[in-house]
Design an enzyme around this catalytic site. Structure first.
Site, PDB file in Angstrom:
ATOM      1  CB  THR A 103      -0.939   0.042   1.222  1.00 28.43           C
ATOM      2  OG1 THR A 103      -1.732   1.228   1.164  1.00 28.43           O
ATOM      3  CG2 THR A 103      -0.182   0.038   2.539  1.00 28.43           C
ATOM      4  CG  ASP A 135      -9.016  -2.157  -3.401  1.00 27.95           C
ATOM      5  OD1 ASP A 135      -8.117  -1.336  -3.691  1.00 27.95           O
ATOM      6  OD2 ASP A 135     -10.188  -2.050  -3.825  1.00 27.95           O
ATOM      7  CB  SER A 136     -10.541  -0.509   2.174  1.00 31.32           C
ATOM      8  OG  SER A 136      -9.376   0.270   2.113  1.00 31.32           O
ATOM      9  N   GLY A 179      -8.747   9.494   5.270  1.00 33.94           N
ATOM     10  CA  GLY A 179      -9.808   9.244   4.285  1.00 33.94           C
ATOM     11  C   GLY A 179     -11.148   9.859   4.675  1.00 33.94           C
ATOM     12  CG  ASP A 203     -11.388   7.464   9.428  1.00 25.07           C
ATOM     13  OD1 ASP A 203     -12.142   6.614   8.939  1.00 25.07           O
ATOM     14  OD2 ASP A 203     -10.234   7.201   9.812  1.00 25.07           O
ATOM     15  CE  LYS A 252     -10.305   3.641  10.978  1.00 27.73           C
ATOM     16  NZ  LYS A 252      -9.675   4.441   9.924  1.00 27.73           N
ATOM     17  CG  HIS A 305     -13.215  -0.995   7.273  1.00 23.87           C
ATOM     18  ND1 HIS A 305     -13.168  -0.016   8.240  1.00 23.87           N
ATOM     19  CD2 HIS A 305     -12.517  -0.497   6.219  1.00 23.87           C
ATOM     20  CE1 HIS A 305     -12.481   1.023   7.780  1.00 23.87           C
ATOM     21  NE2 HIS A 305     -12.064   0.759   6.560  1.00 23.87           N
ATOM     22  NE  ARG A 306      -7.049  -0.758   6.470  1.00 22.59           N
ATOM     23  CZ  ARG A 306      -7.840   0.313   6.337  1.00 22.59           C
ATOM     24  NH1 ARG A 306      -8.136   1.069   7.362  1.00 22.59           N
ATOM     25  NH2 ARG A 306      -8.338   0.627   5.151  1.00 22.59           N
TER      26      ARG A 306
HETATM   27  P1  ITT Z   1      -3.371   1.764  -1.817  1.00 22.07           P
HETATM   28  O1  ITT Z   1      -4.147   1.323  -3.041  1.00 22.07           O
HETATM   29  O2  ITT Z   1      -1.955   2.159  -2.117  1.00 22.07           O
HETATM   30  O3  ITT Z   1      -3.471   0.785  -0.689  1.00 22.07           O
HETATM   31  P2  ITT Z   1      -5.440   3.797  -1.660  1.00 22.07           P
HETATM   32  O4  ITT Z   1      -5.697   4.926  -0.705  1.00 22.07           O
HETATM   33  O5  ITT Z   1      -5.453   4.129  -3.133  1.00 22.07           O
HETATM   34  O6  ITT Z   1      -4.050   3.131  -1.245  1.00 22.07           O
HETATM   35  P3  ITT Z   1      -7.738   2.076  -2.021  1.00 22.07           P
HETATM   36  O7  ITT Z   1      -7.604   2.043  -3.496  1.00 22.07           O
HETATM   37  O8  ITT Z   1      -8.035   0.801  -1.288  1.00 22.07           O
HETATM   38  O9  ITT Z   1      -6.435   2.644  -1.318  1.00 22.07           O
HETATM   39  O10 ITT Z   1      -8.838   3.157  -1.649  1.00 22.07           O
HETATM   40  C1  ITT Z   1      -9.409   3.195  -0.379  1.00 22.07           C
HETATM   41  C2  ITT Z   1     -10.235   4.463  -0.240  1.00 22.07           C
HETATM   42  O11 ITT Z   1     -11.138   4.295   0.856  1.00 22.07           O
HETATM   43  C3  ITT Z   1      -9.395   5.687   0.073  1.00 22.07           C
HETATM   44  O12 ITT Z   1     -10.032   6.859  -0.401  1.00 22.07           O
HETATM   45  C4  ITT Z   1      -9.376   5.693   1.592  1.00 22.07           C
HETATM   46  O13 ITT Z   1      -9.175   6.962   2.102  1.00 22.07           O
HETATM   47  C5  ITT Z   1     -10.770   5.151   1.920  1.00 22.07           C
HETATM   48  N1  ITT Z   1     -10.690   4.357   3.152  1.00 22.07           N
HETATM   49  C6  ITT Z   1     -10.294   3.049   3.277  1.00 22.07           C
HETATM   50  N2  ITT Z   1     -10.245   2.699   4.576  1.00 22.07           N
HETATM   51  C7  ITT Z   1     -10.606   3.792   5.271  1.00 22.07           C
HETATM   52  C8  ITT Z   1     -10.716   4.071   6.643  1.00 22.07           C
HETATM   53  O14 ITT Z   1     -10.409   3.170   7.572  1.00 22.07           O
HETATM   54  N3  ITT Z   1     -11.116   5.292   7.009  1.00 22.07           N
HETATM   55  C9  ITT Z   1     -11.402   6.231   6.092  1.00 22.07           C
HETATM   56  N4  ITT Z   1     -11.300   6.079   4.778  1.00 22.07           N
HETATM   57  C10 ITT Z   1     -10.896   4.857   4.361  1.00 22.07           C
END
Ligand code: ITT
Length: 194
Positions: A7, A68-69, A150, A152, A172, A177-178
């Site tokens: 990541t 991926d989230s 993100g 949050d 948290k 979810h993580r």
């Molecule tokens: P990597 O692909 O490098 O891991 P990324 O930020 O691009 O980083 P994703 O494609 O998985 O990751 O996108 C996840 C999105 O969801 C991103 O906008 C995050 O900020 C948001 N997100 C995921 N988990 C979150 C959390 O615990 N709290 C707030 N926002 C979250």
């Protein structure tokens, strides 16, 4: 045994470092020589997690774990979903949150339900392990809290009457979810490595 966390998101990295404290594995950040990650062309979180984990694992010939989230909002038919990171044109956390609040201005309190989803996928020498976790909540009407990352600041947990960004990081990590996905996959990681 070292596992690369595939990541580039510093917020995720910090949460993983805390989640994995005291474990037998050492999770390390992507080594600096990797300049670019592949495009996330999948239609599901799982497909995108596989793209990231496989790429990093094959590049460094080491086990890798990808996350991926994203956020699924019921009033927006599950969007932004896999597009959560690329929702606004800048892709910054602030702009993503502002865009989401703008799209939700006419949505009533009862219809603001949403959930974070996290898919974790470990990859090593063609083998995979996978787990997912969900956190239910609502899209708030304004920003609150300075912690986390993100979405949050605009994610409300009605049960606690707190935005996720107002919670201590330990709190948290107990409900996220993580952490739910990590709790499951951590017991599968040894099978990937041995
Ligand atoms: P990597 O692909 O490098 O891991 P990324 O930020 O691009 O980083 P994703 O494609 O998985 O990751 O996108 C996840 C999105 O969801 C991103 O906008 C995050 O900020 C948001 N997100 C995921 N988990 C979150 C959390 O615990 N709290 C707030 N926002 C979250």
């Amino acid at each position: 045994m070292k596992i690369i966390l595939a990541t580039q998101n510093q917020g995720k990295l910090k949460e993983f470092q805390q989640l994995s404290k005291g474990m037998d594995f050492e999770f390390i950040a992507i080594p600096g020589e990797l300049q670019e990650m592949p495009e996330e062309t999948g239609e599901t979180f799982k497909e995108n997690a596989l793209i990231k984990a496989r790429y990093v694992s094959e590049y460094f010939q080491m086990p890798a774990l990808a996350d991926d989230s994203g956020l699924e909002v019921d009033a927006l038919n599950g969007n932004p979903g896999v597009y959560s990171a690329r929702y606004s044109s800048s892709g910054s956390d602030l702009d993503n949150c502002k865009k989401l609040l703008n799209h939700m201005t006419s949505v009533t309190k009862e219809s603001r339900t949403a959930r974070f989803k996290c898919c974790l996928l470990g990859f090593n020498e063609g083998e995979t392990v996978f787990a997912e976790g969900t956190l239910e909540g609502e899209i708030a009407e304004e920003f609150k809290g300075e912690r986390g990352f993100g979405y949050d600041p605009i994610f409300l947990l009605p049960k606690y009457n707190l935005h996720l960004a107002e919670m201590e990081k330990d709190e948290k990590n107990k409900i996220s979810h993580r952490s739910k996905a990590f709790e499951v996959i951590k017991d599968m990681l040894p099978s990937l490595i041995n």
